[in-house]
Design a protein around this motif. Structure first.
Motif, short mmCIF file in Angstrom:
data_model
loop_
_atom_site.label_atom_id
_atom_site.label_comp_id
_atom_site.label_asym_id
_atom_site.label_seq_id
_atom_site.Cartn_x
_atom_site.Cartn_y
_atom_site.Cartn_z
N LEU A 136 25.35 -4.87 -6.93
CA LEU A 136 24.10 -4.20 -7.26
C LEU A 136 22.88 -4.99 -6.76
CD1 LEU A 136 24.81 -2.86 -10.86
CD2 LEU A 136 24.57 -1.53 -8.76
N HIS A 137 23.09 -6.30 -6.49
CA HIS A 137 21.98 -7.11 -5.96
C HIS A 137 21.50 -6.60 -4.61
CE1 HIS A 137 22.20 -9.75 -9.27
NE2 HIS A 137 23.20 -10.51 -8.86
N ARG A 138 22.33 -5.79 -3.95
CA ARG A 138 21.91 -5.26 -2.66
C ARG A 138 20.89 -4.14 -2.78
NH1 ARG A 138 27.69 -4.67 0.60
NH2 ARG A 138 28.38 -6.84 0.40
N PHE A 139 20.67 -3.65 -4.01
CA PHE A 139 19.67 -2.62 -4.24
C PHE A 139 18.36 -3.29 -4.68
CE2 PHE A 139 23.62 -0.36 -4.57
CZ PHE A 139 23.35 0.91 -4.08
N VAL A 140 17.29 -3.00 -3.96
CA VAL A 140 16.01 -3.67 -4.21
C VAL A 140 14.92 -2.61 -4.42
CG1 VAL A 140 14.24 -5.19 -3.24
CG2 VAL A 140 16.67 -5.67 -2.84
N LEU A 141 14.15 -2.81 -5.47
CA LEU A 141 12.99 -1.96 -5.75
C LEU A 141 11.74 -2.65 -5.20
CD1 LEU A 141 11.61 0.45 -7.20
CD2 LEU A 141 11.44 -1.03 -9.23
N GLY A 142 10.99 -1.92 -4.38
CA GLY A 142 9.75 -2.45 -3.83
C GLY A 142 8.56 -1.61 -4.24
N LEU A 143 7.50 -2.26 -4.69
CA LEU A 143 6.27 -1.60 -5.09
C LEU A 143 5.12 -2.12 -4.24
CD1 LEU A 143 6.62 -1.89 -8.98
CD2 LEU A 143 7.41 -0.01 -7.51
N HIS A 144 4.23 -1.24 -3.84
CA HIS A 144 3.11 -1.63 -3.00
C HIS A 144 1.88 -0.82 -3.37
CE1 HIS A 144 0.90 -1.23 1.07
NE2 HIS A 144 0.53 -2.36 0.50
N GLY A 145 0.75 -1.48 -3.46
CA GLY A 145 -0.51 -0.80 -3.71
C GLY A 145 -1.63 -1.43 -2.91
N ARG A 146 -2.57 -0.59 -2.46
CA ARG A 146 -3.72 -1.12 -1.73
C ARG A 146 -4.96 -0.30 -2.07
NH1 ARG A 146 -2.18 -1.01 3.73
NH2 ARG A 146 -3.22 0.96 4.17
N VAL A 147 -6.06 -1.00 -2.24
CA VAL A 147 -7.35 -0.36 -2.46
C VAL A 147 -8.37 -1.06 -1.56
CG1 VAL A 147 -7.80 -1.86 -4.46
CG2 VAL A 147 -9.11 0.26 -4.16
N GLY A 148 -9.22 -0.29 -0.93
CA GLY A 148 -10.24 -0.86 -0.04
C GLY A 148 -11.50 -0.02 -0.07
N TYR A 149 -12.62 -0.68 0.13
CA TYR A 149 -13.90 0.03 0.12
C TYR A 149 -14.83 -0.63 1.13
CZ TYR A 149 -18.18 2.20 -1.63
OH TYR A 149 -19.35 2.91 -1.73
N ALA A 150 -15.38 0.17 2.02
CA ALA A 150 -16.32 -0.32 3.02
C ALA A 150 -17.67 0.36 2.79
CB ALA A 150 -15.82 -0.02 4.43
N THR A 151 -18.72 -0.43 2.71
CA THR A 151 -20.04 0.15 2.47
C THR A 151 -21.09 -0.56 3.32
OG1 THR A 151 -21.71 0.62 0.75
CG2 THR A 151 -20.44 -1.40 0.51
N PRO A 152 -21.98 0.19 3.94
CA PRO A 152 -23.03 -0.44 4.74
C PRO A 152 -24.13 -1.02 3.85
CG PRO A 152 -23.28 1.94 4.75
CD PRO A 152 -22.02 1.66 4.00
#
Length: 233
Positions: A136-152
């Motif tokens: 079962l160690h061969r099964f891997v859960l991956g979580l990813h999140g990204r937030v970005g903000y560009a302002t002049p």
């Protein structure tokens, strides 16, 4: 523990590249200085990058409105990261978190003035060996999140906009899989948004390297401003 890197580049992208819809020629270079902490803090690294880039936009597809001509971006990007992954290329456990803030224009020069913070977080979990089943160690859960903000911002010489090369795009292999490149975001899809939210959930199985099987759920979008955010659709 100190690193120094120098990049000099010329990049030409046609309107077919990632469905961007215009031709772009970029000339530039960057200088990055980094430091990797030692001892109990060895998972932490800090960097500071200076970059100067000149972009020339041309040949937009019919109906696409972009600023034709040349834009120059001069920026610094301090960043900090913490990495505890067991393998940076194919992680099974650990986390990776990074925060960067790009400041362009103002006293740095160039003709675009903006601030762009981006936070990215990843976490990996190996499936426990229930009933002693170590496979079962061969099964891997991956979580990813990204937030970005560009302002002049206005450095005193007038307010500019965020260049389209520095805006956020959504859809495709590296963001929301199952959608075409730059296909999400409504009216902002092809010219980019100033705000992005992205999440990826992935459950993978590695029967024998390099074979990998993955099931995933991706969600994300881009918007021109915070007031445009609508998470209901």
């Amino acid at each position: 523990p100190v690193s120094l890197s120098v990049d000099v580049y010329q990049i030409s992208r046609s309107q077919d590249y990632a469905n961007q819809g215009y031709d772009q020629l970029s000339n530039g270079g960057s200088l990055r200085l980094g430091y990797a902490f030692q001892g109990d803090w060895d998972a932490w690294k800090v960097y500071n990058t200076y970059r100067y880039q000149s972009d020339v936009y041309s040949n937009p597809t019919a109906g696409l409105i972009i600023p034709i001509g040349q834009e120059n971006v001069s920026s610094i990007t301090p960043s900090i990261s913490r990495d505890t992954r067991d393998n940076i290329f194919d992680a099974s456990t650990g986390t990776f978190n990074t925060l960067s803030v790009t400041l362009a224009g103002g006293y740095l020069g160039g003709d675009k003035h903006y601030v762009k913070p981006v936070y990215d977080s990843r976490a990996f979990f190996t499936t426990p060996a229930i009933f002693g089943w170590t496979w079962l160690h061969r099964f891997v859960l991956g979580l990813h999140g990204r937030v970005g903000y560009a302002t002049p911002y206005d450095p005193g010489t007038g307010l500019s906009d965020v260049p389209i090369s520095e805006r956020f795009y959504m859809g495709g292999t590296d963001t929301v899989r199952g959608y075409g490149e730059r296909s999400l975001g409504g009216d902002a899809a092809l010219t980019g948004g100033n705000l992005t939210l992205l999440s990826n959930i992935e459950y993978g199985f590695k029967p024998a390297p390099p074979i990998k099987l993955r099931a995933f759920y991706d969600s994300g979008n881009i918007w021109n401003s915070i007031s445009d955010v609508d998470l209901s659709h």
